[in-house]
Design an enzyme around this catalytic site. Structure first.
Site, mmCIF file in Angstrom:
data_model
loop_
_atom_site.group_PDB
_atom_site.id
_atom_site.type_symbol
_atom_site.label_atom_id
_atom_site.label_comp_id
_atom_site.label_asym_id
_atom_site.label_seq_id
_atom_site.Cartn_x
_atom_site.Cartn_y
_atom_site.Cartn_z
ATOM 1 N N CYS A 264 82.380 81.692 60.464
ATOM 2 C CA CYS A 264 82.278 82.975 59.766
ATOM 3 C C CYS A 264 83.059 84.103 60.438
ATOM 4 O O CYS A 264 84.106 84.522 59.953
ATOM 5 C CB CYS A 264 80.801 83.361 59.633
ATOM 6 S SG CYS A 264 79.813 82.169 58.713
ATOM 7 N N TYR B 8 79.467 76.890 69.467
ATOM 8 C CA TYR B 8 79.811 78.307 69.510
ATOM 9 C C TYR B 8 78.617 79.211 69.782
ATOM 10 O O TYR B 8 78.779 80.339 70.247
ATOM 11 C CB TYR B 8 80.525 78.731 68.231
ATOM 12 C CG TYR B 8 79.642 79.115 67.070
ATOM 13 C CD1 TYR B 8 79.297 80.447 66.847
ATOM 14 C CD2 TYR B 8 79.170 78.165 66.177
ATOM 15 C CE1 TYR B 8 78.500 80.810 65.779
ATOM 16 C CE2 TYR B 8 78.379 78.524 65.102
ATOM 17 C CZ TYR B 8 78.050 79.841 64.910
ATOM 18 O OH TYR B 8 77.257 80.199 63.839
ATOM 19 N N ARG C 34 83.624 74.661 65.469
ATOM 20 C CA ARG C 34 84.784 75.333 64.891
ATOM 21 C C ARG C 34 84.983 76.708 65.508
ATOM 22 O O ARG C 34 84.078 77.533 65.538
ATOM 23 C CB ARG C 34 84.596 75.455 63.375
ATOM 24 C CG ARG C 34 85.842 75.858 62.613
ATOM 25 C CD ARG C 34 85.590 75.805 61.127
ATOM 26 N NE ARG C 34 85.289 74.454 60.684
ATOM 27 C CZ ARG C 34 84.780 74.163 59.489
ATOM 28 N NH1 ARG C 34 84.487 75.126 58.637
ATOM 29 N NH2 ARG C 34 84.546 72.913 59.151
ATOM 30 N N ASP D 37 78.156 66.328 46.481
ATOM 31 C CA ASP D 37 78.920 66.305 47.727
ATOM 32 C C ASP D 37 79.897 65.134 47.683
ATOM 33 O O ASP D 37 79.574 64.068 47.140
ATOM 34 C CB ASP D 37 77.995 66.182 48.943
ATOM 35 C CG ASP D 37 78.647 66.704 50.211
ATOM 36 O OD1 ASP D 37 78.346 67.857 50.593
ATOM 37 O OD2 ASP D 37 79.474 65.980 50.798
ATOM 38 N N THR E 191 85.648 78.053 52.608
ATOM 39 C CA THR E 191 87.011 78.550 52.521
ATOM 40 C C THR E 191 87.596 78.508 53.922
ATOM 41 O O THR E 191 87.092 79.175 54.835
ATOM 42 C CB THR E 191 87.050 79.990 51.979
ATOM 43 O OG1 THR E 191 86.490 80.014 50.672
ATOM 44 C CG2 THR E 191 88.475 80.504 51.920
ATOM 45 N N GLY F 198 82.841 82.443 67.974
ATOM 46 C CA GLY F 198 83.152 81.200 67.286
ATOM 47 C C GLY F 198 82.409 81.058 65.981
ATOM 48 O O GLY F 198 81.794 81.995 65.478
ATOM 49 N N THR G 173 81.549 82.291 50.876
ATOM 50 C CA THR G 173 82.280 83.516 51.172
ATOM 51 C C THR G 173 83.763 83.317 50.871
ATOM 52 O O THR G 173 84.383 82.351 51.325
ATOM 53 C CB THR G 173 82.106 83.903 52.651
ATOM 54 O OG1 THR G 173 80.707 83.928 52.957
ATOM 55 C CG2 THR G 173 82.704 85.265 52.925
ATOM 56 N N LYS H 13 80.017 90.775 51.670
ATOM 57 C CA LYS H 13 79.872 89.711 52.662
ATOM 58 C C LYS H 13 81.002 89.731 53.681
ATOM 59 O O LYS H 13 80.781 89.566 54.883
ATOM 60 C CB LYS H 13 79.816 88.351 51.967
ATOM 61 C CG LYS H 13 79.714 87.171 52.921
ATOM 62 C CD LYS H 13 78.464 87.256 53.804
ATOM 63 C CE LYS H 13 78.447 86.160 54.865
ATOM 64 N NZ LYS H 13 78.308 84.821 54.287
ATOM 65 N N ARG I 88 80.920 92.828 62.419
ATOM 66 C CA ARG I 88 80.438 92.151 63.625
ATOM 67 C C ARG I 88 81.597 91.783 64.547
ATOM 68 O O ARG I 88 81.486 91.902 65.771
ATOM 69 C CB ARG I 88 79.640 90.914 63.232
ATOM 70 C CG ARG I 88 78.339 91.241 62.513
ATOM 71 C CD ARG I 88 77.542 89.997 62.229
ATOM 72 N NE ARG I 88 77.108 89.337 63.456
ATOM 73 C CZ ARG I 88 76.593 88.114 63.512
ATOM 74 N NH1 ARG I 88 76.478 87.404 62.393
ATOM 75 N NH2 ARG I 88 76.203 87.604 64.661
#
Length: 461
Positions: free
Chosen positions: A297, A358, A366, A65, A122, A294, A156, A243, A250
């Site tokens: 994803c 979210y 986010r 990291d 991403t 939110g 993803t 994915k 959804r």
């Protein structure tokens, strides 16, 4: 899956993973013995659970990291990821056993590893995928890549990324020929709050390599990581699409529910009741309306298609995004109507927002609808109070007054809105507010002693 792990095999020979001459049994034995060292790049809320499970199984994992504080915490056996059942104990155990270590030097980790697992986000640049974080990880991996290494893309990404970006980038930086190393897309299917359960096998694991050997090795490895089935797709692009398709489904489904919710007043029906009954038909599975969508994803993945492949008409995906993005504003309109229905006078009503994250029990802001609702409410002239036990930094919420959790029941407010279903909100004394409640997450019990409103419901409930 054995789940037992071994001590770090520091003296064991470093075995190649991408080895057509090795049988399935030989590769499996070498992996479980720690002879095929693993590096996991990214120790965030999904990366750390993945690294910990890998370490528990194979006993030879280095977590990478760029955040030095994360590296220091993990190296000491600590866990910076909160609200993940079992994760602190597992991290402490695998670090204590020498099965997991951490570093901020990705090139050194790459030189020592035979399997490289990429778990970095991403992001979006506008409505286009931004692969810069993935590419930065690939540059480090490429600088330390050896013949026989396998690179696994767990994060993803837009379909075709492994084929069109990962492999060429690694070949260019490493100087290796395509085919001297392997690459596979093995997308995570993990949710915050249940990461270990998901990684260990709540759902089948999807793997797809850029060639047959990559698929074989990835299948062997994940056959030990997961207790569930391993589904090998035709290629990496198909695995990546799986994915992305899950997230797009959804988003579109929630958009349908939110669109139907807007018919509640016109139809004079409780749309939520109608959805619940409609879903008793086996071909119907409508999701639940709410104040918005939110997280990193669901609001992002539609653009992994619409933004990455603009030559295709993505009208449905854009329409779903428009509906879901409009829900915070619609929620504010519902709050104004609720206040009006209860005869609240004045141009500056006081509204208490419960939850800016979210979704419930997750520290993620986010793309969250909560801050948007707060901002839109403040723009109407309302005094906006908010409480969220998961939010530490409140400096970005201009015009929002933070309310400590232990002072919630004493607030004098005109309305309350539940925007995230945190467990801390479940046992509040709702009657003590003496105000109507907009339950955006269906958190309140049926017998609560307060006027309760919902998105798409007949008013009041």
């Amino acid at each position: 899956m054995t789940g037992e792990g071994t001590m770090r095999a520091v003296d064991a020979p470093r075995r190649a993973a991408y080895d057509p001459s090795a049988s399935d049994a030989e590769l499996r034995e070498a992996f479980l013995a720690g002879e095929i060292p693993v590096a996991v790049y990214g120790l965030g809320k999904m990366g750390l659970p993945l690294a910990a499970v890998y370490a528990d199984v194979c006993g030879n994992v280095t977590g990478v990291d760029v955040d030095e504080s994360v590296v220091e915490t993990v190296s000491g056996g600590g866990c910076h990821v909160e609200r993940e059942p079992g994760l602190p104990d597992l991290v402490a155990d695998v670090v204590d056993r020498g099965a997991l270590s951490a570093t901020s030097d990705p090139v050194a980790a790459a030189r020592a590893a035979s399997v490289h697992v990429v778990m970095v986000p991403t992001l979006l640049d506008g409505h286009e995928p931004d692969l810069s974080t993935v590419e930065a990880a690939l540059e480090s991996i490429g600088a330390g890549l050896s013949p026989g290494d396998l690179v696994v893309v767990e994060c993803t990404v837009p379909p075709r990324t492994t084929r069109d970006v990962v492999v060429p980038t690694l070949a260019r930086i490493s100087g290796l020929e395509v085919g001297e190393f392997g690459a596979a897309a093995c997308p995570e299917r993990t949710s915050s709050g249940r990461a270990l359960e998901d990684v260990r096998g709540a759902y089948p694991k999807v793997v797809g390599g850029v060639d047959a050997e990559s698929t074989r090795v990835a299948s062997i490895i994940y056959g030990e990581i997961t207790s569930n089935d391993v589904i090998a797709t035709t290629d990496a692009a198909t695995a990546e699409a799986v994915k992305v398709f899950e997230g797009v489904y959804r988003d579109v489904n929630i958009a349908v529910a939110n669109q139907l919710a807007r018919y509640a007043e016109t139809l004079d029906v409780d749309v939520n009741e109608a959805i619940e009954v409609a879903n008793t038909q086996p071909y119907c599975d409508i999701h639940t309306p709410g104040p918005g969508v939110g997280g990193h994803c669901i609001p992002v993945y539609p653009y992994f298609l619409a933004g990455a492949f603009p030559e295709v008409d993505a009208g449905l995906l854009h329409a779903a995004r428009d509906v879901n993005d409009s829900m915070p504003e619609h929620t504010v309109a519902l709050l104004e109507a609720m206040l009006d229905a209860h005869g609240v006078d004045g141009d500056a009503p006081t509204v208490l927002l419960l939850g800016l994250a979210y979704r419930g029990n997750v520290a993620e802001l986010r793309y969250s609808p909560g801050p948007v609702v707060a901002r839109e409410l403040a723009a109407t002239g309302a005094r906006v109070l908010a409480a969220d036990p998961f939010v530490d930094d409140w400096t970005e919420f201009e015009g929002v007054e933070r309310v400590p959790m232990d002072l919630l029941d004493s607030q004098n407010v005109d309305a309350v809105a539940v925007l995230a279903g945190h467990d801390e909100f479940r046992d509040l004394d709702w009657a003590a507010f003496d105000a109507p409640v907009m339950d955006g997450r269906f958190l309140l019990p049926e017998d609560v002693d307060a006027p309760v409103y919902t998105v798409g419901g007949r008013w009041p409930r």
